[in-house]
Motif scaffolding. Structure first.
Motif, PDB file in Angstrom:
ATOM      1  N   ALA A   1       0.691  -1.119  -0.024  1.00 18.41           N
ATOM      2  CA  ALA A   1      -0.016  -0.018  -0.164  1.00 18.41           C
ATOM      3  C   ALA A   1       0.708   1.335  -0.054  1.00 18.41           C
ATOM      4  N   HIS A   2       2.137   1.113   0.819  1.00 19.30           N
ATOM      5  CA  HIS A   2       2.904   2.351   0.807  1.00 19.30           C
ATOM      6  C   HIS A   2       3.497   2.658  -0.586  1.00 19.30           C
ATOM      7  N   LEU A   3       3.831   1.491  -1.387  1.00 21.97           N
ATOM      8  CA  LEU A   3       4.371   1.515  -2.764  1.00 21.97           C
ATOM      9  C   LEU A   3       3.525   2.360  -3.840  1.00 21.97           C
ATOM     10  N   SER A   4       2.085   1.837  -3.767  1.00 19.56           N
ATOM     11  CA  SER A   4       1.328   2.607  -4.725  1.00 19.56           C
ATOM     12  C   SER A   4       0.965   4.119  -4.213  1.00 19.56           C
ATOM     13  N   LEU A   5       0.868   4.421  -3.067  1.00 17.36           N
ATOM     14  CA  LEU A   5       0.866   5.805  -2.678  1.00 17.36           C
ATOM     15  C   LEU A   5       2.004   6.626  -2.910  1.00 17.36           C
TER      16      LEU A   5
ATOM     17  N   ALA B   1       4.351   5.841  -5.409  1.00 15.75           N
ATOM     18  CA  ALA B   1       4.104   5.580  -7.011  1.00 15.75           C
ATOM     19  C   ALA B   1       3.338   6.920  -7.549  1.00 15.75           C
ATOM     20  N   SER B   2       2.137   7.195  -6.870  1.00 10.82           N
ATOM     21  CA  SER B   2       1.255   8.092  -7.453  1.00 10.82           C
ATOM     22  C   SER B   2       1.579   9.463  -6.987  1.00 10.82           C
ATOM     23  N   GLY B   3       2.666   9.527  -6.022  1.00 10.75           N
ATOM     24  CA  GLY B   3       2.963  10.640  -5.414  1.00 10.75           C
ATOM     25  C   GLY B   3       2.455  11.350  -4.295  1.00 10.75           C
TER      26      GLY B   3
ATOM     27  N   GLU C   1      -3.088  12.929   1.674  1.00 10.81           N
ATOM     28  CA  GLU C   1      -1.853  11.752   1.204  1.00 10.81           C
ATOM     29  C   GLU C   1      -1.012  11.564   1.985  1.00 10.81           C
ATOM     30  N   THR C   2      -0.441  12.771   2.579  1.00 14.29           N
ATOM     31  CA  THR C   2       0.551  12.644   3.592  1.00 14.29           C
ATOM     32  C   THR C   2      -0.018  12.123   4.945  1.00 14.29           C
ATOM     33  N   GLN C   3      -1.181  12.545   5.290  1.00 11.45           N
ATOM     34  CA  GLN C   3      -1.788  11.712   6.381  1.00 11.45           C
ATOM     35  C   GLN C   3      -1.968  10.469   6.191  1.00 11.45           C
ATOM     36  N   ALA C   4      -2.451  10.028   4.990  1.00 15.28           N
ATOM     37  CA  ALA C   4      -2.605   8.305   4.823  1.00 15.28           C
ATOM     38  C   ALA C   4      -1.478   7.794   4.850  1.00 15.28           C
ATOM     39  N   PHE C   5      -0.300   8.504   4.336  1.00 19.54           N
ATOM     40  CA  PHE C   5       1.142   7.644   4.433  1.00 19.54           C
ATOM     41  C   PHE C   5       1.307   7.418   5.950  1.00 19.54           C
ATOM     42  N   LEU C   6       1.428   8.520   6.582  1.00 21.56           N
ATOM     43  CA  LEU C   6       2.110   8.264   8.119  1.00 21.56           C
ATOM     44  C   LEU C   6       0.979   7.538   8.769  1.00 21.56           C
TER      45      LEU C   6
END
Length: 81
Positions: free
Chosen positions: A43-47, A49-51, A57-62
């Motif tokens: 899931a991290h990779l797809s996030l 890859a899309s930037g 998106e930053t919050q989702a990544f964290l």
């Protein structure tokens, strides 16, 4: 009359360890955490890859990163038997 030593005192049933079989509860949680820790980086990779362009998106990544770290710690003992 002398006081009773710990070896002479009867065991009091009802402690948490006696009432619950912790292995029966922890084994599935440890297994799920282990496999979640393996799957979450995808899931991290797809996030990534899309930037990561927006605050959402930053919050989702964290959140994903925090969840992955928790899963790594919780699933650490899986398969150690």
């Amino acid at each position: 009359m002398s006081p009773a030593t710990p070896q002479q005192l009867p065991l009091i049933p009802g402690s948490l360890a006696e009432r619950f079989d912790t292995d029966r509860l922890l084994t599935p949680l440890r297994t799920a955490s282990f496999w979640l820790a393996i799957a979450l980086p995808f899931a991290h990779l797809s996030l990534l890859a899309s930037g990561i362009e927006s605050p959402a998106e930053t919050q989702a990544f964290l959140v994903l990163l925090s969840l992955n770290l928790f899963a790594l710690v919780a699933g650490h003992g899986y398969g150690a038997e």
